[in-house]
Design an enzyme around this catalytic site. Structure first.
Site, PDB file in Angstrom:
ATOM      1  N   ASP A 228     -10.346  -4.358  -5.051  1.00 43.58           N
ATOM      2  CA  ASP A 228      -9.760  -3.328  -4.195  1.00 43.58           C
ATOM      3  C   ASP A 228     -10.523  -2.011  -4.356  1.00 43.58           C
ATOM      4  O   ASP A 228     -10.590  -1.463  -5.455  1.00 43.58           O
ATOM      5  CB  ASP A 228      -8.284  -3.131  -4.581  1.00 43.58           C
TER       6      ASP A 228
ATOM      7  N   HIS B  12      -8.263  -4.807  -0.728  1.00 41.75           N
ATOM      8  CA  HIS B  12      -6.976  -4.155  -0.447  1.00 41.75           C
ATOM      9  C   HIS B  12      -6.115  -5.005   0.490  1.00 41.75           C
ATOM     10  O   HIS B  12      -4.910  -4.795   0.587  1.00 41.75           O
ATOM     11  CB  HIS B  12      -7.215  -2.773   0.167  1.00 41.75           C
TER      12      HIS B  12
ATOM     13  N   SER C  51       0.829  -1.199   0.000  1.00 40.50           N
ATOM     14  CA  SER C  51       0.000   0.000   0.000  1.00 40.50           C
ATOM     15  C   SER C  51       0.872   1.261   0.000  1.00 40.50           C
ATOM     16  O   SER C  51       1.597   1.503  -0.964  1.00 40.50           O
ATOM     17  CB  SER C  51      -0.963  -0.046   1.198  1.00 40.50           C
TER      18      SER C  51
END
Length: 212
Positions: free
Chosen positions: A159, A190, A109
């Site tokens: 996501d 995610h 991320s």
């Protein structure tokens, strides 16, 4: 200011072959220098691990650069922080005795985004990278030369933060810069799932065989 001023951990691996692989672990928002250690060990039990905490705080949560809103980044800060982290990695290589060519960045991320920014700005000292749930951190005026870099990108099909278009755009930018990019989509959001780990571990093993 010391170039080792990022809070970090360095754990030596069991490198019996004499070729030291270092995984540069870059966690997502809210993560610290401990969060990705289990992931790093699962990816390569013998590698040394250099795990770094971001310096920027967002509501008390560490990050690697500022954002103005979800998915909207402060590009000036992205550039500054990417260069700062690159200098840290160089200093850490001297401190802990490893070479730039032995480093594989592993980012999740926000950590994947700072690694992507380092690549797109041409300041990355690592030779390969595994980017989980990465977005386009910025589009440089001129693409760097990334020939010889091997990159693995793993995205989630569902996501809500990183769209398929974002993933494809990032892949295209990196390929246009000359990097060899493998893009995978997992049946996830995610969050990371087991198939992310399995696919990345297999890619990393193949990369090691190619290097040898």
């Amino acid at each position: 200011m010391s170039q080792l001023d990022f809070i970090h951990r360095f754990d030596e691996g069991a490198h019996e072959t004499g070729v030291l692989r270092v995984l540069l672990l870059l966690p997502g928002t809210g993560g610290d220098e401990n969060d990705l250690l289990p992931l790093g060990r699962a990816l390569d039990p013998a590698a040394a691990l250099l795990s770094v905490r971001g310096k920027v705080l967002e509501n008390g949560n560490p990050r690697f650069f500022r954002r103005l809103a979800e998915g909207v980044f402060d590009e000036e800060d992205v550039v500054r922080r990417a260069k700062e982290l690159a200098e840290f990695v160089k200093a850490a290589a001297l401190e802990y005795g490893f070479s730039d060519g032995s480093v594989t960045a592993v980012g999740y991320s926000n950590g994947a985004n700072i690694a992507g920014a380092m690549l797109l700005l041409g300041v990355a000292t690592f030779s390969s990278a595994i980017l989980f749930r990465a977005m386009v951190p910025l589009v440089p005026e001129r693409l760097p030369k990334l020939s010889g870099r091997a990159l693995f990108i793993s995205e989630g099909e569902r996501d809500p933060i990183v769209s398929r278009d974002q993933a494809q755009t990032l892949t295209t930018l990196l390929r246009d810069a000359g990097a060899a990019v493998t893009l995978n989509f997992q049946g996830a959001g995610h969050e990371l799932i087991q198939s992310d780990l399995q696919s990345a571990r297999e890619w990393l093993a193949r990369l090691g065989e190619h290097v040898r």
